[in-house]
Design an enzyme around this catalytic site. Sequence first.
Site, PDB file in Angstrom:
ATOM      1  N   SER A   6       8.492  12.640  -2.786  1.00 35.54           N
ATOM      2  CA  SER A   6       6.928  11.880  -2.730  1.00 35.54           C
ATOM      3  C   SER A   6       6.816  11.464  -1.387  1.00 35.54           C
ATOM      4  O   SER A   6       7.617  11.591  -0.384  1.00 35.54           O
ATOM      5  CB  SER A   6       7.113  10.562  -3.513  1.00 35.54           C
ATOM      6  OG  SER A   6       8.319   9.611  -3.268  1.00 35.54           O
ATOM      7  N   GLU A   8       4.012   9.375   1.192  1.00 36.92           N
ATOM      8  CA  GLU A   8       3.236   8.086   1.475  1.00 36.92           C
ATOM      9  C   GLU A   8       2.269   8.287   2.508  1.00 36.92           C
ATOM     10  O   GLU A   8       2.540   8.761   3.670  1.00 36.92           O
ATOM     11  CB  GLU A   8       3.947   6.954   1.635  1.00 36.92           C
ATOM     12  CG  GLU A   8       3.066   5.798   1.835  1.00 36.92           C
ATOM     13  CD  GLU A   8       3.915   4.539   1.600  1.00 36.92           C
ATOM     14  OE1 GLU A   8       4.842   4.271   1.029  1.00 36.92           O
ATOM     15  OE2 GLU A   8       3.824   3.666   2.804  1.00 36.92           O
ATOM     16  N   TYR A  40      -2.226   0.101   0.584  1.00 39.31           N
ATOM     17  CA  TYR A  40      -3.359  -0.616   0.256  1.00 39.31           C
ATOM     18  C   TYR A  40      -3.202  -2.128   0.887  1.00 39.31           C
ATOM     19  O   TYR A  40      -2.213  -2.752   1.060  1.00 39.31           O
ATOM     20  CB  TYR A  40      -3.227  -1.070  -1.162  1.00 39.31           C
ATOM     21  CG  TYR A  40      -4.145  -1.943  -1.937  1.00 39.31           C
ATOM     22  CD1 TYR A  40      -5.457  -1.395  -2.311  1.00 39.31           C
ATOM     23  CD2 TYR A  40      -4.137  -3.366  -1.768  1.00 39.31           C
ATOM     24  CE1 TYR A  40      -6.236  -1.944  -3.024  1.00 39.31           C
ATOM     25  CE2 TYR A  40      -5.306  -3.935  -2.543  1.00 39.31           C
ATOM     26  CZ  TYR A  40      -6.376  -3.200  -2.768  1.00 39.31           C
ATOM     27  OH  TYR A  40      -7.428  -4.199  -3.455  1.00 39.31           O
ATOM     28  N   HIS A  67      -0.764   2.104  -3.998  1.00 43.88           N
ATOM     29  CA  HIS A  67      -0.185   0.876  -3.865  1.00 43.88           C
ATOM     30  C   HIS A  67      -1.300  -0.412  -4.155  1.00 43.88           C
ATOM     31  O   HIS A  67      -2.514  -0.019  -4.236  1.00 43.88           O
ATOM     32  CB  HIS A  67       0.116   0.828  -2.393  1.00 43.88           C
ATOM     33  CG  HIS A  67       1.185   1.728  -1.958  1.00 43.88           C
ATOM     34  ND1 HIS A  67       2.107   1.349  -0.813  1.00 43.88           N
ATOM     35  CD2 HIS A  67       1.431   2.996  -2.242  1.00 43.88           C
ATOM     36  CE1 HIS A  67       2.905   2.277  -0.822  1.00 43.88           C
ATOM     37  NE2 HIS A  67       2.557   3.496  -1.654  1.00 43.88           N
ATOM     38  N   ARG A  97       3.835  -7.443  -3.124  1.00 42.52           N
ATOM     39  CA  ARG A  97       3.008  -8.999  -2.734  1.00 42.52           C
ATOM     40  C   ARG A  97       2.325  -8.592  -1.658  1.00 42.52           C
ATOM     41  O   ARG A  97       0.996  -9.194  -1.890  1.00 42.52           O
ATOM     42  CB  ARG A  97       3.981  -9.948  -2.419  1.00 42.52           C
ATOM     43  CG  ARG A  97       3.703 -11.329  -2.265  1.00 42.52           C
ATOM     44  CD  ARG A  97       4.554 -11.860  -1.342  1.00 42.52           C
ATOM     45  NE  ARG A  97       4.668 -11.751   0.141  1.00 42.52           N
ATOM     46  CZ  ARG A  97       5.478 -12.240   0.730  1.00 42.52           C
ATOM     47  NH1 ARG A  97       6.070 -13.270   0.501  1.00 42.52           N
ATOM     48  NH2 ARG A  97       5.503 -11.657   2.020  1.00 42.52           N
ATOM     49  N   ASP A  99       1.371  -8.667   2.652  1.00 43.26           N
ATOM     50  CA  ASP A  99       1.387  -9.592   3.797  1.00 43.26           C
ATOM     51  C   ASP A  99       0.082  -9.933   4.311  1.00 43.26           C
ATOM     52  O   ASP A  99      -0.625  -9.181   4.862  1.00 43.26           O
ATOM     53  CB  ASP A  99       2.307  -9.181   4.923  1.00 43.26           C
ATOM     54  CG  ASP A  99       3.822  -8.802   4.564  1.00 43.26           C
ATOM     55  OD1 ASP A  99       4.319  -9.984   3.867  1.00 43.26           O
ATOM     56  OD2 ASP A  99       4.452  -7.880   4.855  1.00 43.26           O
ATOM     57  N   ALA A 113       5.588 -10.462  -6.069  1.00 43.43           N
ATOM     58  CA  ALA A 113       5.128  -9.157  -6.664  1.00 43.43           C
ATOM     59  C   ALA A 113       5.590  -9.196  -8.275  1.00 43.43           C
ATOM     60  O   ALA A 113       5.116  -8.418  -9.047  1.00 43.43           O
ATOM     61  CB  ALA A 113       6.110  -7.857  -5.960  1.00 43.43           C
ATOM     62  N   TYR A 135      14.723  -3.836  -0.627  1.00 46.54           N
ATOM     63  CA  TYR A 135      15.116  -3.893   0.927  1.00 46.54           C
ATOM     64  C   TYR A 135      16.640  -3.623   1.011  1.00 46.54           C
ATOM     65  O   TYR A 135      17.168  -5.094   0.812  1.00 46.54           O
ATOM     66  CB  TYR A 135      14.487  -5.211   1.062  1.00 46.54           C
ATOM     67  CG  TYR A 135      13.105  -5.380   1.239  1.00 46.54           C
ATOM     68  CD1 TYR A 135      12.133  -5.006   2.045  1.00 46.54           C
ATOM     69  CD2 TYR A 135      12.418  -5.698  -0.085  1.00 46.54           C
ATOM     70  CE1 TYR A 135      10.944  -4.765   2.112  1.00 46.54           C
ATOM     71  CE2 TYR A 135      10.995  -5.841  -0.284  1.00 46.54           C
ATOM     72  CZ  TYR A 135      10.200  -5.233   0.784  1.00 46.54           C
ATOM     73  OH  TYR A 135       8.916  -5.468   0.445  1.00 46.54           O
ATOM     74  N   LYS A 155      11.606  -8.146 -10.408  1.00 45.03           N
ATOM     75  CA  LYS A 155      10.547  -7.476 -10.688  1.00 45.03           C
ATOM     76  C   LYS A 155      11.014  -6.123 -11.604  1.00 45.03           C
ATOM     77  O   LYS A 155      10.044  -5.810 -12.406  1.00 45.03           O
ATOM     78  CB  LYS A 155      10.332  -6.741  -9.041  1.00 45.03           C
ATOM     79  CG  LYS A 155       9.952  -7.608  -8.455  1.00 45.03           C
ATOM     80  CD  LYS A 155       9.497  -6.778  -7.015  1.00 45.03           C
ATOM     81  CE  LYS A 155      10.454  -6.802  -5.966  1.00 45.03           C
ATOM     82  NZ  LYS A 155       9.883  -6.635  -4.626  1.00 45.03           N
ATOM     83  N   GLN A 202       6.180   3.027  18.573  1.00 46.50           N
ATOM     84  CA  GLN A 202       5.747   2.584  17.169  1.00 46.50           C
ATOM     85  C   GLN A 202       6.786   1.999  16.126  1.00 46.50           C
ATOM     86  O   GLN A 202       6.831   1.172  15.476  1.00 46.50           O
ATOM     87  CB  GLN A 202       4.876   3.536  16.741  1.00 46.50           C
ATOM     88  CG  GLN A 202       4.145   3.423  15.352  1.00 46.50           C
ATOM     89  CD  GLN A 202       3.673   4.801  14.918  1.00 46.50           C
ATOM     90  OE1 GLN A 202       4.484   5.613  14.946  1.00 46.50           O
ATOM     91  NE2 GLN A 202       2.412   4.861  14.855  1.00 46.50           N
ATOM     92  N   PHE A 206       7.178  -1.323  14.280  1.00 48.63           N
ATOM     93  CA  PHE A 206       7.116  -1.657  12.898  1.00 48.63           C
ATOM     94  C   PHE A 206       8.549  -2.291  12.498  1.00 48.63           C
ATOM     95  O   PHE A 206       8.516  -3.144  11.415  1.00 48.63           O
ATOM     96  CB  PHE A 206       7.173  -0.331  12.147  1.00 48.63           C
ATOM     97  CG  PHE A 206       5.818   0.616  12.134  1.00 48.63           C
ATOM     98  CD1 PHE A 206       4.781  -0.249  12.360  1.00 48.63           C
ATOM     99  CD2 PHE A 206       5.762   1.694  11.794  1.00 48.63           C
ATOM    100  CE1 PHE A 206       3.472   0.352  12.481  1.00 48.63           C
ATOM    101  CE2 PHE A 206       4.399   2.558  11.716  1.00 48.63           C
ATOM    102  CZ  PHE A 206       3.335   1.650  11.874  1.00 48.63           C
ATOM    103  N   HIS A 256      11.407   9.483  -0.751  1.00 50.68           N
ATOM    104  CA  HIS A 256      10.040   9.072  -0.570  1.00 50.68           C
ATOM    105  C   HIS A 256       9.777   9.056   1.204  1.00 50.68           C
ATOM    106  O   HIS A 256      10.621   8.180   1.715  1.00 50.68           O
ATOM    107  CB  HIS A 256       9.949   7.848  -1.304  1.00 50.68           C
ATOM    108  CG  HIS A 256       8.644   7.220  -0.695  1.00 50.68           C
ATOM    109  ND1 HIS A 256       7.372   7.563  -1.830  1.00 50.68           N
ATOM    110  CD2 HIS A 256       7.786   6.297  -0.194  1.00 50.68           C
ATOM    111  CE1 HIS A 256       6.191   6.864  -1.161  1.00 50.68           C
ATOM    112  NE2 HIS A 256       6.711   5.988  -0.170  1.00 50.68           N
TER     113      HIS A 256
END
Length: 274
Positions: A6, A8, A40, A67, A97, A99, A113, A135, A155, A202, A206, A256
């Site tokens: 997949s 993203e 999102y 998302h 959830r 941020d 979430a 995570y 979840k 970058q 991140f 992913h």
Amino acid sequence: MRLPLSFEFFPPKTVEGATKLRAVRQQLYTRKPEFCSVTYGAGGSTHDGTFNTVREILGEGVDAASHFSCIGSTKETVRMQLAELKAMGVKRLVALRGDLPSGYGAGGEFLYASDLVSFIREETGRDFHIEVACYPEVHPQSRSPEADLRAYAAKVEAGADSAITQYFFSAEAYFRFVDEARKLKLDVPVVPGVMPITNSTQLMRFSDACGAEIPRWIRLRLQGFGDDTASIKAFGLDVVTDLCVRLRDGGAPALHFYTMNQAAATLGVLERIE
Ligand code: FAD
């Protein structure tokens, strides 16, 4: 062996960005992804961009996941957005959830979430396949690895069908997380999220923000390349290819890719591993 894939994307902010992303998607579709997902912005900041991109992907004949982050949202707005997604033909959500940017008060009716997953199941039954985040290197706001694993369990117990991990460069962290989840009888697939390396500034930014660990040897090598982007990309390709091979050989159910709206780095890895 070829793993399910997949990809993203984030919603482009400009007309040019949207045009470029269409071309990127066509290149990536050659690898026959199971689905593509679109991020999102928390607080609904990218609502139109996310939904428009999801609509385009569905129109291109590819399954699309939206998302969906709940922080700051009310039940009524989530209910309306679920109805909108359903009417668009969306069957897959990544429930988060999110941020809020600093300065925003959280407000809203969802704390975590897991609250969102429960609400989606209550409101829409089995209409959506629900992915959640997890995570392997522990969420940065979590009190402890055990607390974070419990948050993940909440979840799954609320009805998540599968999980996508935050990116990482330590395959051990992933396999340990999967083992610990299995011991708790959480047997939904845990799909590793893979971040291709193309830009060291970058990546460091991140990673600091989301708590992903860049091993010292990778960080030092990247710093040593300075502005030499060709060397950064070549090194990144080697590192991420090795990681994907270890994940595949160790039994990861799928991969992913966080594409960052670019095709080359992801395709480079896939050409080497497939
Ligand atoms: P949660 O699962 O709610 O966890 C958040 C924190 O709260 C964790 O520290 C957890 O341990 C803790 N926690 C959970 N439940 C409890 C509880 N009952 N009691 C105490 N503590 C608890 N962000 C976006 O804004 N948009 C996106 O599109 C987006 N996509 C993402 C996709 C993936 C695959 C991943 C891994 C992350 C994504 N993110 C996205 C980032 C994500 O929103 C952040 O990591 C956010 O900080 C946590 O979201 P969550 O859904 O994992 O939250």
